[in-house]
Motif scaffolding. Structure first.
Motif, PDB file in Angstrom:
ATOM      1  N   VAL A 134       0.854  -1.188   0.000  1.00 24.75           N
ATOM      2  CA  VAL A 134       0.000   0.000   0.000  1.00 24.75           C
ATOM      3  C   VAL A 134       0.886   1.233   0.000  1.00 24.75           C
ATOM      4  O   VAL A 134       1.712   1.416   0.910  1.00 24.75           O
ATOM      5  N   TYR A 135       0.740   2.049  -1.040  1.00 25.55           N
ATOM      6  CA  TYR A 135       1.492   3.301  -1.148  1.00 25.55           C
ATOM      7  C   TYR A 135       0.549   4.453  -0.793  1.00 25.55           C
ATOM      8  O   TYR A 135      -0.535   4.569  -1.376  1.00 25.55           O
ATOM      9  N   TYR A 136       0.956   5.301   0.153  1.00 23.74           N
ATOM     10  CA  TYR A 136       0.091   6.403   0.602  1.00 23.74           C
ATOM     11  C   TYR A 136       0.459   7.675  -0.140  1.00 23.74           C
ATOM     12  O   TYR A 136       1.611   8.104  -0.109  1.00 23.74           O
ATOM     13  N   LEU A 137      -0.529   8.276  -0.803  1.00 24.39           N
ATOM     14  CA  LEU A 137      -0.170   9.389  -1.678  1.00 24.39           C
ATOM     15  C   LEU A 137      -0.857  10.713  -1.362  1.00 24.39           C
ATOM     16  O   LEU A 137      -0.687  11.665  -2.120  1.00 24.39           O
ATOM     17  N   GLN A 185      -9.705  12.726   4.036  1.00 18.07           N
ATOM     18  CA  GLN A 185      -9.553  11.932   2.817  1.00 18.07           C
ATOM     19  C   GLN A 185      -8.163  11.267   2.776  1.00 18.07           C
ATOM     20  O   GLN A 185      -7.145  11.936   2.950  1.00 18.07           O
ATOM     21  N   ARG A 186      -8.175   9.957   2.580  1.00 17.50           N
ATOM     22  CA  ARG A 186      -6.934   9.145   2.621  1.00 17.50           C
ATOM     23  C   ARG A 186      -6.774   8.482   1.251  1.00 17.50           C
ATOM     24  O   ARG A 186      -7.626   7.709   0.830  1.00 17.50           O
ATOM     25  N   LEU A 187      -5.679   8.801   0.558  1.00 17.72           N
ATOM     26  CA  LEU A 187      -5.485   8.326  -0.812  1.00 17.72           C
ATOM     27  C   LEU A 187      -4.327   7.338  -0.874  1.00 17.72           C
ATOM     28  O   LEU A 187      -3.283   7.544  -0.233  1.00 17.72           O
ATOM     29  N   SER A 188      -4.493   6.281  -1.655  1.00 21.37           N
ATOM     30  CA  SER A 188      -3.444   5.257  -1.707  1.00 21.37           C
ATOM     31  C   SER A 188      -3.513   4.480  -3.015  1.00 21.37           C
ATOM     32  O   SER A 188      -4.476   4.578  -3.770  1.00 21.37           O
ATOM     33  N   ILE A 189      -2.460   3.700  -3.236  1.00 23.77           N
ATOM     34  CA  ILE A 189      -2.511   2.651  -4.269  1.00 23.77           C
ATOM     35  C   ILE A 189      -2.257   1.331  -3.562  1.00 23.77           C
ATOM     36  O   ILE A 189      -1.215   1.157  -2.910  1.00 23.77           O
ATOM     37  N   THR A 190      -3.220   0.426  -3.623  1.00 22.83           N
ATOM     38  CA  THR A 190      -2.986  -0.927  -3.128  1.00 22.83           C
ATOM     39  C   THR A 190      -2.580  -1.772  -4.326  1.00 22.83           C
ATOM     40  O   THR A 190      -3.227  -1.717  -5.374  1.00 22.83           O
ATOM     41  N   ALA A 191      -1.492  -2.517  -4.170  1.00 23.31           N
ATOM     42  CA  ALA A 191      -1.037  -3.396  -5.263  1.00 23.31           C
ATOM     43  C   ALA A 191      -0.702  -4.751  -4.676  1.00 23.31           C
ATOM     44  O   ALA A 191      -0.146  -4.845  -3.585  1.00 23.31           O
ATOM     45  N   TRP A 192      -1.064  -5.799  -5.423  1.00 20.44           N
ATOM     46  CA  TRP A 192      -0.770  -7.171  -4.998  1.00 20.44           C
ATOM     47  C   TRP A 192       0.191  -7.805  -5.979  1.00 20.44           C
ATOM     48  O   TRP A 192      -0.004  -7.715  -7.197  1.00 20.44           O
ATOM     49  N   LEU A 193       1.214  -8.468  -5.431  1.00 20.36           N
ATOM     50  CA  LEU A 193       2.154  -9.222  -6.248  1.00 20.36           C
ATOM     51  C   LEU A 193       1.614 -10.644  -6.285  1.00 20.36           C
ATOM     52  O   LEU A 193       1.502 -11.297  -5.241  1.00 20.36           O
ATOM     53  N   ARG A 194       1.243 -11.116  -7.490  1.00 16.35           N
ATOM     54  CA  ARG A 194       0.475 -12.364  -7.617  1.00 16.35           C
ATOM     55  C   ARG A 194       1.271 -13.462  -8.299  1.00 16.35           C
ATOM     56  O   ARG A 194       2.004 -13.207  -9.247  1.00 16.35           O
ATOM     57  N   SER A 195       1.028 -14.674  -7.859  1.00 11.00           N
ATOM     58  CA  SER A 195       1.698 -15.830  -8.462  1.00 11.00           C
ATOM     59  C   SER A 195       0.856 -16.445  -9.582  1.00 11.00           C
ATOM     60  O   SER A 195       1.268 -17.420 -10.194  1.00 11.00           O
ATOM     61  N   ASP A 196      -0.337 -15.882  -9.831  1.00 11.16           N
ATOM     62  CA  ASP A 196      -1.158 -16.367 -10.934  1.00 11.16           C
ATOM     63  C   ASP A 196      -1.398 -15.210 -11.894  1.00 11.16           C
ATOM     64  O   ASP A 196      -0.922 -14.111 -11.683  1.00 11.16           O
ATOM     65  N   SER A 197      -2.138 -15.452 -12.939  1.00  8.98           N
ATOM     66  CA  SER A 197      -2.482 -14.370 -13.854  1.00  8.98           C
ATOM     67  C   SER A 197      -3.930 -14.005 -13.617  1.00  8.98           C
ATOM     68  O   SER A 197      -4.800 -14.870 -13.637  1.00  8.98           O
ATOM     69  N   HIS A 198      -4.151 -12.726 -13.403  1.00  9.33           N
ATOM     70  CA  HIS A 198      -5.484 -12.266 -13.035  1.00  9.33           C
ATOM     71  C   HIS A 198      -5.971 -11.324 -14.114  1.00  9.33           C
ATOM     72  O   HIS A 198      -5.284 -10.394 -14.478  1.00  9.33           O
TER      73      HIS A 198
END
Ligand SMILES: O=C(O)CCC(=O)C(=O)O
Ligand SMILES: [Fe+2]
Length: 200
Positions: A134-137, A185-198
Protein backbone atom coordinates in the motif's frame (compact mmCIF):
# COMPACT_ATOMS: atom_id res chain seq x y z
CA UNK A 1 16.79 -9.97 -17.24
CA UNK A 2 15.88 -6.30 -17.44
CA UNK A 3 18.21 -3.97 -15.51
CA UNK A 4 16.90 -3.32 -12.03
CA UNK A 5 15.88 0.26 -11.41
CA UNK A 6 14.58 0.58 -7.89
CA UNK A 7 14.57 4.04 -6.31
CA UNK A 8 17.71 4.76 -4.28
CA UNK A 9 15.74 5.05 -1.04
CA UNK A 10 14.66 1.38 -1.20
CA UNK A 11 16.98 -0.66 1.00
CA UNK A 12 16.60 -4.12 -0.53
CA UNK A 13 18.56 -5.95 2.18
CA UNK A 14 16.37 -4.38 4.87
CA UNK A 15 13.18 -5.17 2.95
CA UNK A 16 14.17 -8.83 2.52
CA UNK A 17 15.27 -9.14 6.14
CA UNK A 18 12.05 -7.56 7.50
CA UNK A 19 9.87 -9.78 5.32
CA UNK A 20 11.79 -12.85 6.38
CA UNK A 21 11.73 -12.00 10.11
CA UNK A 22 8.32 -10.33 10.49
CA UNK A 23 6.35 -10.82 7.27
CA UNK A 24 6.14 -7.08 6.63
CA UNK A 25 8.20 -3.94 6.05
CA UNK A 26 7.81 -0.19 5.58
CA UNK A 27 9.53 1.86 2.88
CA UNK A 28 9.61 5.58 3.67
CA UNK A 29 10.39 8.42 1.23
CA UNK A 30 9.60 5.93 -1.51
CA UNK A 31 9.64 8.30 -4.50
CA UNK A 32 11.14 11.67 -5.52
CA UNK A 33 8.94 14.73 -4.94
CA UNK A 34 8.24 15.40 -8.62
CA UNK A 35 6.91 11.88 -9.19
CA UNK A 36 4.76 12.10 -6.04
CA UNK A 37 3.20 15.33 -7.31
CA UNK A 38 2.42 13.76 -10.70
CA UNK A 39 0.84 10.76 -9.00
CA UNK A 40 -1.33 12.89 -6.70
CA UNK A 41 -2.46 14.86 -9.77
CA UNK A 42 -3.33 11.68 -11.70
CA UNK A 43 -5.24 10.29 -8.72
CA UNK A 44 -7.20 13.43 -7.88
CA UNK A 45 -8.05 14.16 -11.53
CA UNK A 46 -9.65 10.72 -11.75
CA UNK A 47 -11.57 10.70 -8.45
CA UNK A 48 -14.88 10.95 -10.32
CA UNK A 49 -14.16 7.49 -11.82
CA UNK A 50 -13.72 5.75 -8.44
CA UNK A 51 -16.37 3.13 -7.58
CA UNK A 52 -17.73 1.79 -4.30
CA UNK A 53 -15.26 -0.96 -3.31
CA UNK A 54 -17.91 -2.80 -1.30
CA UNK A 55 -19.80 -3.76 -4.48
CA UNK A 56 -18.04 -6.45 -6.47
CA UNK A 57 -19.84 -8.56 -9.07
CA UNK A 58 -23.12 -7.20 -7.73
CA UNK A 59 -22.43 -8.50 -4.21
CA UNK A 60 -22.40 -5.94 -1.40
CA UNK A 61 -19.90 -6.35 1.43
CA UNK A 62 -20.19 -4.53 4.76
CA UNK A 63 -16.54 -4.81 5.72
CA UNK A 64 -15.27 -1.88 3.66
CA UNK A 65 -16.57 1.54 2.64
CA UNK A 66 -13.70 2.94 0.54
CA UNK A 67 -13.77 3.75 -3.19
CA UNK A 68 -11.42 2.32 -5.79
CA UNK A 69 -10.22 2.66 -9.37
CA UNK A 70 -8.38 -0.29 -10.97
CA UNK A 71 -5.16 0.80 -12.66
CA UNK A 72 -4.90 0.07 -16.39
CA UNK A 73 -2.55 1.40 -19.08
CA UNK A 74 -4.48 4.69 -19.30
CA UNK A 75 -3.17 5.69 -15.85
CA UNK A 76 0.36 6.30 -17.07
CA UNK A 77 1.91 7.78 -13.95
CA UNK A 78 0.65 4.97 -11.71
CA UNK A 79 2.10 2.49 -14.22
CA UNK A 80 5.61 3.55 -13.13
CA UNK A 81 4.82 2.43 -9.59
CA UNK A 82 3.55 -0.91 -10.90
CA UNK A 83 6.69 -1.30 -12.98
CA UNK A 84 8.85 -0.66 -9.91
CA UNK A 85 6.89 -3.32 -8.01
CA UNK A 86 7.48 -5.73 -10.90
CA UNK A 87 11.22 -5.16 -10.47
CA UNK A 88 10.91 -5.81 -6.75
CA UNK A 89 8.95 -8.99 -7.47
CA UNK A 90 11.94 -10.41 -9.33
CA UNK A 91 14.06 -9.87 -6.23
CA UNK A 92 11.40 -11.57 -4.06
CA UNK A 93 11.22 -14.49 -6.46
CA UNK A 94 14.99 -14.95 -6.30
CA UNK A 95 15.07 -14.66 -2.49
CA UNK A 96 11.89 -16.47 -1.46
CA UNK A 97 10.81 -18.49 -4.54
CA UNK A 98 7.39 -16.80 -4.47
CA UNK A 99 6.75 -17.34 -8.19
CA UNK A 100 5.27 -13.86 -8.62
CA UNK A 101 4.09 -13.36 -12.19
CA UNK A 102 2.19 -10.11 -12.14
CA UNK A 103 1.10 -7.03 -10.24
CA UNK A 104 -2.53 -5.90 -9.96
CA UNK A 105 -3.35 -2.56 -8.43
CA UNK A 106 -6.04 -0.02 -7.70
CA UNK A 107 -6.17 3.51 -6.38
CA UNK A 108 -8.19 3.73 -3.16
CA UNK A 109 -9.88 6.70 -1.56
CA UNK A 110 -11.19 6.61 2.01
CA UNK A 111 -13.29 9.68 2.69
CA UNK A 112 -13.90 10.80 6.29
CA UNK A 113 -15.82 8.03 8.09
CA UNK A 114 -14.63 5.23 5.76
CA UNK A 115 -12.75 2.10 6.86
CA UNK A 116 -11.81 -1.48 5.98
CA UNK A 117 -12.55 -4.01 8.75
CA UNK A 118 -10.28 -6.94 9.73
CA UNK A 119 -9.46 -9.19 6.79
CA UNK A 120 -6.79 -11.13 4.97
CA UNK A 121 -6.11 -10.34 1.30
CA UNK A 122 -5.41 -14.03 0.68
CA UNK A 123 -7.14 -16.21 3.30
CA UNK A 124 -5.94 -19.87 3.25
CA UNK A 125 -4.16 -19.40 -0.08
CA UNK A 126 -7.47 -19.08 -1.91
CA UNK A 127 -6.06 -16.70 -4.53
CA UNK A 128 -2.65 -15.92 -6.04
CA UNK A 129 -1.92 -12.86 -3.93
CA UNK A 130 1.50 -13.36 -2.30
CA UNK A 131 2.49 -9.86 -1.19
CA UNK A 132 0.27 -6.83 -0.52
CA UNK A 133 1.63 -3.30 -0.86
CA UNK A 134 0.00 0.00 0.00
CA UNK A 135 1.49 3.30 -1.15
CA UNK A 136 0.09 6.40 0.60
CA UNK A 137 -0.17 9.39 -1.68
CA UNK A 138 -2.11 12.11 0.17
CA UNK A 139 0.28 15.02 0.73
CA UNK A 140 -0.24 15.28 4.51
CA UNK A 141 -1.33 12.96 7.33
CA UNK A 142 -1.67 14.08 10.94
CA UNK A 143 -1.52 11.77 13.94
CA UNK A 144 -5.17 12.30 14.93
CA UNK A 145 -6.62 11.76 11.44
CA UNK A 146 -7.21 8.03 12.05
CA UNK A 147 -6.89 5.78 9.01
CA UNK A 148 -4.09 3.76 10.61
CA UNK A 149 -3.25 0.31 9.28
CA UNK A 150 -3.34 -2.36 12.02
CA UNK A 151 -1.37 -5.45 11.07
CA UNK A 152 -0.76 -8.77 12.83
CA UNK A 153 2.73 -9.88 11.83
CA UNK A 154 3.86 -13.45 11.19
CA UNK A 155 4.95 -13.78 14.83
CA UNK A 156 1.47 -12.76 16.05
CA UNK A 157 2.56 -9.28 17.12
CA UNK A 158 0.22 -6.35 16.34
CA UNK A 159 1.64 -3.22 14.68
CA UNK A 160 0.09 0.18 14.06
CA UNK A 161 1.29 1.74 10.82
CA UNK A 162 0.63 5.42 10.10
CA UNK A 163 -0.42 6.11 6.51
CA UNK A 164 2.42 8.64 6.13
CA UNK A 165 2.70 10.38 2.77
CA UNK A 166 5.16 8.74 0.35
CA UNK A 167 5.31 5.55 2.47
CA UNK A 168 4.81 1.97 1.31
CA UNK A 169 3.54 -0.68 3.72
CA UNK A 170 4.39 -4.13 2.33
CA UNK A 171 3.24 -7.41 3.89
CA UNK A 172 2.44 -11.06 3.24
CA UNK A 173 -1.08 -11.24 1.82
CA UNK A 174 -2.11 -13.92 4.32
CA UNK A 175 -1.65 -11.60 7.33
CA UNK A 176 -4.64 -10.19 9.21
CA UNK A 177 -5.05 -6.39 8.96
CA UNK A 178 -7.57 -3.53 9.05
CA UNK A 179 -7.83 0.15 8.16
CA UNK A 180 -9.27 2.22 11.00
CA UNK A 181 -11.84 4.86 10.17
CA UNK A 182 -10.26 7.83 8.41
CA UNK A 183 -11.08 11.35 9.60
CA UNK A 184 -9.76 12.99 6.43
CA UNK A 185 -9.55 11.93 2.82
CA UNK A 186 -6.93 9.15 2.62
CA UNK A 187 -5.48 8.33 -0.81
CA UNK A 188 -3.44 5.26 -1.71
CA UNK A 189 -2.51 2.65 -4.27
CA UNK A 190 -2.99 -0.93 -3.13
CA UNK A 191 -1.04 -3.40 -5.26
CA UNK A 192 -0.77 -7.17 -5.00
CA UNK A 193 2.15 -9.22 -6.25
CA UNK A 194 0.48 -12.36 -7.62
CA UNK A 195 1.70 -15.83 -8.46
CA UNK A 196 -1.16 -16.37 -10.93
CA UNK A 197 -2.48 -14.37 -13.85
CA UNK A 198 -5.48 -12.27 -13.04
CA UNK A 199 -7.67 -10.70 -15.68
CA UNK A 200 -9.11 -7.39 -14.52
O1 LIG B 1 -4.92 1.07 2.85
C1 LIG B 1 -4.40 0.28 3.65
O2 LIG B 1 -3.63 0.65 4.55
C2 LIG B 1 -4.74 -1.19 3.53
C3 LIG B 1 -5.74 -1.49 2.43
C4 LIG B 1 -6.15 -2.93 2.39
O3 LIG B 1 -6.07 -3.65 3.36
C5 LIG B 1 -6.65 -3.51 1.13
O4 LIG B 1 -6.91 -2.76 0.16
O5 LIG B 1 -6.79 -4.74 1.07
FE1 LIG C 1 -6.14 -5.66 2.75
Amino acid sequence: MEALSLPKSWNVDQILDDLDQHGFTVIDHAYPADYVQQLIKECTENLNRFRDAAIQNGVISKIRSDHILWINEDLEIAQHHIHTLQQLSQIFNAAFYLGIKEVEAHFACYNAGEFYALHRDNPQGKNGRMISTVYYLHDEWQDDWGGKLHLLDKNNVWHILEPKPNRIALFQSDLLHEVLEAKHQRLSITAWLRSDSHIL
